[in-house]
Design an enzyme around this catalytic site. Structure first.
Site, PDB file in Angstrom:
ATOM      1  N   GLY A 189       0.841  -1.212   0.000  1.00  0.00           N
ATOM      2  CA  GLY A 189       0.000   0.000   0.000  1.00  0.00           C
ATOM      3  C   GLY A 189       0.868   1.251   0.000  1.00  0.00           C
ATOM      4  N   GLY A 190       2.063   1.113  -0.538  1.00  0.00           N
ATOM      5  CA  GLY A 190       3.035   2.217  -0.532  1.00  0.00           C
ATOM      6  C   GLY A 190       2.656   3.389  -1.416  1.00  0.00           C
ATOM      7  CG  LEU A 216       0.263   6.257   6.787  1.00  0.00           C
ATOM      8  CD1 LEU A 216       0.609   7.609   7.402  1.00  0.00           C
ATOM      9  CD2 LEU A 216      -0.326   5.333   7.835  1.00  0.00           C
ATOM     10  N   GLY A 217       0.852   5.377   3.019  1.00  0.00           N
ATOM     11  CA  GLY A 217       1.886   4.458   2.546  1.00  0.00           C
ATOM     12  C   GLY A 217       3.090   5.155   1.936  1.00  0.00           C
ATOM     13  NE  ARG A 244      -3.482  -2.459  -6.028  1.00  0.00           N
ATOM     14  CZ  ARG A 244      -4.783  -2.531  -6.281  1.00  0.00           C
ATOM     15  NH1 ARG A 244      -5.346  -3.681  -6.572  1.00  0.00           N
ATOM     16  NH2 ARG A 244      -5.523  -1.458  -6.251  1.00  0.00           N
ATOM     17  CE  LYS A 292      -2.779   5.058  -6.431  1.00  0.00           C
ATOM     18  NZ  LYS A 292      -3.885   4.280  -5.929  1.00  0.00           N
ATOM     19  CE  LYS A 297      -8.046   0.251  10.372  1.00  0.00           C
ATOM     20  NZ  LYS A 297      -7.694   1.659  10.603  1.00  0.00           N
ATOM     21  NE  ARG A 306      -5.355  -4.297  16.927  1.00  0.00           N
ATOM     22  CZ  ARG A 306      -5.240  -3.480  17.964  1.00  0.00           C
ATOM     23  NH1 ARG A 306      -5.498  -3.913  19.185  1.00  0.00           N
ATOM     24  NH2 ARG A 306      -4.901  -2.214  17.802  1.00  0.00           N
ATOM     25  CG  HIS A 316     -14.782   6.512  12.341  1.00  0.00           C
ATOM     26  ND1 HIS A 316     -13.999   6.072  11.311  1.00  0.00           N
ATOM     27  CD2 HIS A 316     -15.524   5.432  12.705  1.00  0.00           C
ATOM     28  CE1 HIS A 316     -14.258   4.797  11.064  1.00  0.00           C
ATOM     29  NE2 HIS A 316     -15.182   4.400  11.897  1.00  0.00           N
TER      30      HIS A 316
HETATM   31  P1  NDP Z   1      -5.345   4.794   0.724  1.00  0.00           P
HETATM   32  O1  NDP Z   1      -6.804   4.916   0.419  1.00  0.00           O
HETATM   33  O2  NDP Z   1      -4.491   5.939   0.365  1.00  0.00           O
HETATM   34  O3  NDP Z   1      -4.851   3.450   0.035  1.00  0.00           O
HETATM   35  C1  NDP Z   1      -3.660   2.784   0.436  1.00  0.00           C
HETATM   36  C2  NDP Z   1      -3.275   1.682  -0.480  1.00  0.00           C
HETATM   37  O4  NDP Z   1      -4.260   0.657  -0.564  1.00  0.00           O
HETATM   38  C3  NDP Z   1      -2.949   2.094  -1.899  1.00  0.00           C
HETATM   39  O5  NDP Z   1      -1.552   2.042  -2.035  1.00  0.00           O
HETATM   40  C4  NDP Z   1      -3.635   1.039  -2.736  1.00  0.00           C
HETATM   41  O6  NDP Z   1      -2.778   0.455  -3.703  1.00  0.00           O
HETATM   42  C5  NDP Z   1      -3.954  -0.041  -1.739  1.00  0.00           C
HETATM   43  N1  NDP Z   1      -5.066  -0.878  -2.198  1.00  0.00           N
HETATM   44  C6  NDP Z   1      -6.363  -0.529  -2.316  1.00  0.00           C
HETATM   45  N2  NDP Z   1      -7.050  -1.573  -2.810  1.00  0.00           N
HETATM   46  C7  NDP Z   1      -6.177  -2.584  -2.993  1.00  0.00           C
HETATM   47  C8  NDP Z   1      -6.267  -3.907  -3.480  1.00  0.00           C
HETATM   48  N3  NDP Z   1      -7.436  -4.396  -3.877  1.00  0.00           N
HETATM   49  N4  NDP Z   1      -5.137  -4.650  -3.530  1.00  0.00           N
HETATM   50  C9  NDP Z   1      -3.960  -4.134  -3.136  1.00  0.00           C
HETATM   51  N5  NDP Z   1      -3.807  -2.884  -2.677  1.00  0.00           N
HETATM   52  C10 NDP Z   1      -4.885  -2.131  -2.609  1.00  0.00           C
HETATM   53  O7  NDP Z   1      -5.167   4.458   2.303  1.00  0.00           O
HETATM   54  P2  NDP Z   1      -4.951   5.463   3.499  1.00  0.00           P
HETATM   55  O8  NDP Z   1      -3.543   5.902   3.520  1.00  0.00           O
HETATM   56  O9  NDP Z   1      -6.045   6.471   3.488  1.00  0.00           O
HETATM   57  O10 NDP Z   1      -5.217   4.510   4.756  1.00  0.00           O
HETATM   58  C11 NDP Z   1      -4.214   3.709   5.363  1.00  0.00           C
HETATM   59  C12 NDP Z   1      -4.645   3.354   6.794  1.00  0.00           C
HETATM   60  O11 NDP Z   1      -4.754   4.545   7.575  1.00  0.00           O
HETATM   61  C13 NDP Z   1      -5.979   2.638   6.927  1.00  0.00           C
HETATM   62  O12 NDP Z   1      -5.891   1.627   7.894  1.00  0.00           O
HETATM   63  C14 NDP Z   1      -6.933   3.709   7.391  1.00  0.00           C
HETATM   64  O13 NDP Z   1      -8.018   3.203   8.155  1.00  0.00           O
HETATM   65  C15 NDP Z   1      -6.025   4.590   8.230  1.00  0.00           C
HETATM   66  N6  NDP Z   1      -6.472   5.991   8.269  1.00  0.00           N
HETATM   67  C16 NDP Z   1      -6.519   6.655   9.463  1.00  0.00           C
HETATM   68  C17 NDP Z   1      -6.924   7.975   9.516  1.00  0.00           C
HETATM   69  C18 NDP Z   1      -6.912   8.695  10.816  1.00  0.00           C
HETATM   70  O14 NDP Z   1      -7.335   9.857  10.890  1.00  0.00           O
HETATM   71  N7  NDP Z   1      -6.414   8.098  11.874  1.00  0.00           N
HETATM   72  C19 NDP Z   1      -7.339   8.710   8.318  1.00  0.00           C
HETATM   73  C20 NDP Z   1      -7.174   7.956   7.095  1.00  0.00           C
HETATM   74  C21 NDP Z   1      -6.777   6.648   7.091  1.00  0.00           C
HETATM   75  P3  NDP Z   1      -2.788   0.910  -5.261  1.00  0.00           P
HETATM   76  O15 NDP Z   1      -2.115   2.238  -5.274  1.00  0.00           O
HETATM   77  O16 NDP Z   1      -2.008  -0.144  -5.935  1.00  0.00           O
HETATM   78  O17 NDP Z   1      -4.215   0.997  -5.655  1.00  0.00           O
END
Ligand code: NDP
Length: 301
Positions: A11-12, A16-17, A36, A45, A139, A143, A266
């Site tokens: 998810g880089g 966040l990634g 992927r 991307k 989540k 875990r 939330h």
């Molecule tokens: P994003 O929506 O930016 O997505 C992250 C990655 O998920 C992308 O790199 C994407 O890969 C990958 N992805 C999506 N679908 C697939 C799939 N089918 N197979 C493989 N990879 C996939 O994520 P966020 O950065 O928003 O969220 C990351 C974490 O942070 C989550 O757990 C979220 O709940 C949490 N979060 C917390 C917040 C807070 O305020 N505390 C706010 C926002 C998020 P690709 O580029 O290849 O599509």
């Protein structure tokens, strides 16, 4: 000095990634980024992945639809960090991680796994409301799978991403601050915790080779960033030299508009109930700014 772990970021390319990739490289880890094949013709991307490569990361191909491809990439590293999507306004793929857990279990070499958490501690959200509770439930499913497989882990509870919460002065649906007005959630006095996304990545990477964080939850609570909505607004007012016009949305009004919206639930738990800051960090957990006082975190101001 001990060798630094090799890290795989899944998810880089995400919000966040991409910061996790940057922080891992900055802290001197050999860094692998899962690429992927399903990426198709998403040119932005592809450019991001190429820029990671230019900065020294290794791009590795794998797919959640191909177990052996995941096992193969997991075998290249010591630590796996997953930042797969988990926000309903974007995409929610938390349970896909069960496939990653299977791959890590089969590969057998991983010394630490950080699943895609980075928010409210789901273990504390048993009584969360519908429809938002799915985030915490999913989540927790991940875990349990990690713990049943005996995979060493660290869970990062990063509280509020600053970008989503602070930019709009803690008002859902806003990510830029008004210079005129603000709607307080209730009395606006519940404390929440805001963390800059790059700091979340920095602290997360710090934990991976740290024995103090093994099989623990690490909460990120930068002391200066534990503030109520009113305090956040005051900081903004001081910065712009002007008082905002304030109104308030009562708990009942908020509950009425909240139905069907995961994100709003939330906000309810954070801003009306104060779920992030209303507990002491107990046994089996650590606090990041205490563990790593050398990190100069970004303050709300
Ligand atoms: P994003 O929506 O930016 O997505 C992250 C990655 O998920 C992308 O790199 C994407 O890969 C990958 N992805 C999506 N679908 C697939 C799939 N089918 N197979 C493989 N990879 C996939 O994520 P966020 O950065 O928003 O969220 C990351 C974490 O942070 C989550 O757990 C979220 O709940 C949490 N979060 C917390 C917040 C807070 O305020 N505390 C706010 C926002 C998020 P690709 O580029 O290849 O599509």
């Amino acid at each position: 000095m001990a060798m630094k772990s090799k890290v795989l970021i899944v998810g880089g390319t995400g919000y966040l990634g991409k910061r996790l990739v940057k922080a891992s490289l900055a802290q001197g880890h050999e860094t692998y980024v899962l690429h992927r094949e399903e990426i198709g013709v998403d040119i932005e991307k592809v450019q991001m992945l190429l820029s990671f490569k230019q900065q020294g990361a290794h791009l590795v191909i794998g797919s959640f639809n191909d177990h052996q491809s995941l096992v193969k990439v997991v075998k290249l590293v010591d630590v796996v960090i997953c930042a797969i999507s988990g926000v309903h306004i974007r995409s929610h793929q938390i349970l896909l991680q069960l496939k990653l857990v299977d791959a890590i279990k089969e590969a057998g070499n991983v010394k630490r796994f950080l699943p895609s958490e980075f928010g409210t501690d789901p273990a504390r959200m048993e009584n969360a409301m519908e429809p938002g509770r799915v985030t915490f439930e999913d989540k927790m499913v991940v875990r349990r799978a990690i713990e049943e497989a005996g995979i060493p882990f660290t869970y990062i509870s990063a509280n509020c991403f600053a970008g989503y919460f602070l930019g709009g002065l803690c008002q859902p649906g806003f990510i830029l601050p008004s210079r005129e007005q603000v709607r307080l959630l209730g009395d606006g006095n519940q404390k929440a915790i805001y963390v800059d996304e790059d700091d979340i990545a920095t602290y997360s990477i710090k934990t991976i080779d740290d024995p103090r964080t093994l099989n623990k939850t690490v909460y990120i609570r930068p002391p200066q960033n534990i503030l109520s909505q009113r305090e956040v607004v005051q900081i903004w007012e001081k910065l712009i030299g002007k008082e905002l016009l304030k109104s308030s949305i009562s708990e009942q009004e908020f509950l009425a508009i909240m139905k069907e919206q995961v994100g709003l639930t939330h906000y309810y738990h954070v801003c009306y109930e104060g779920c992030l800051a209303n507990f002491e960090i107990g046994d089996g957990a650590e606090e990041a700014s205490k563990l790593y006082p050398e990190v100069k975190y970004t303050t709300v101001e």
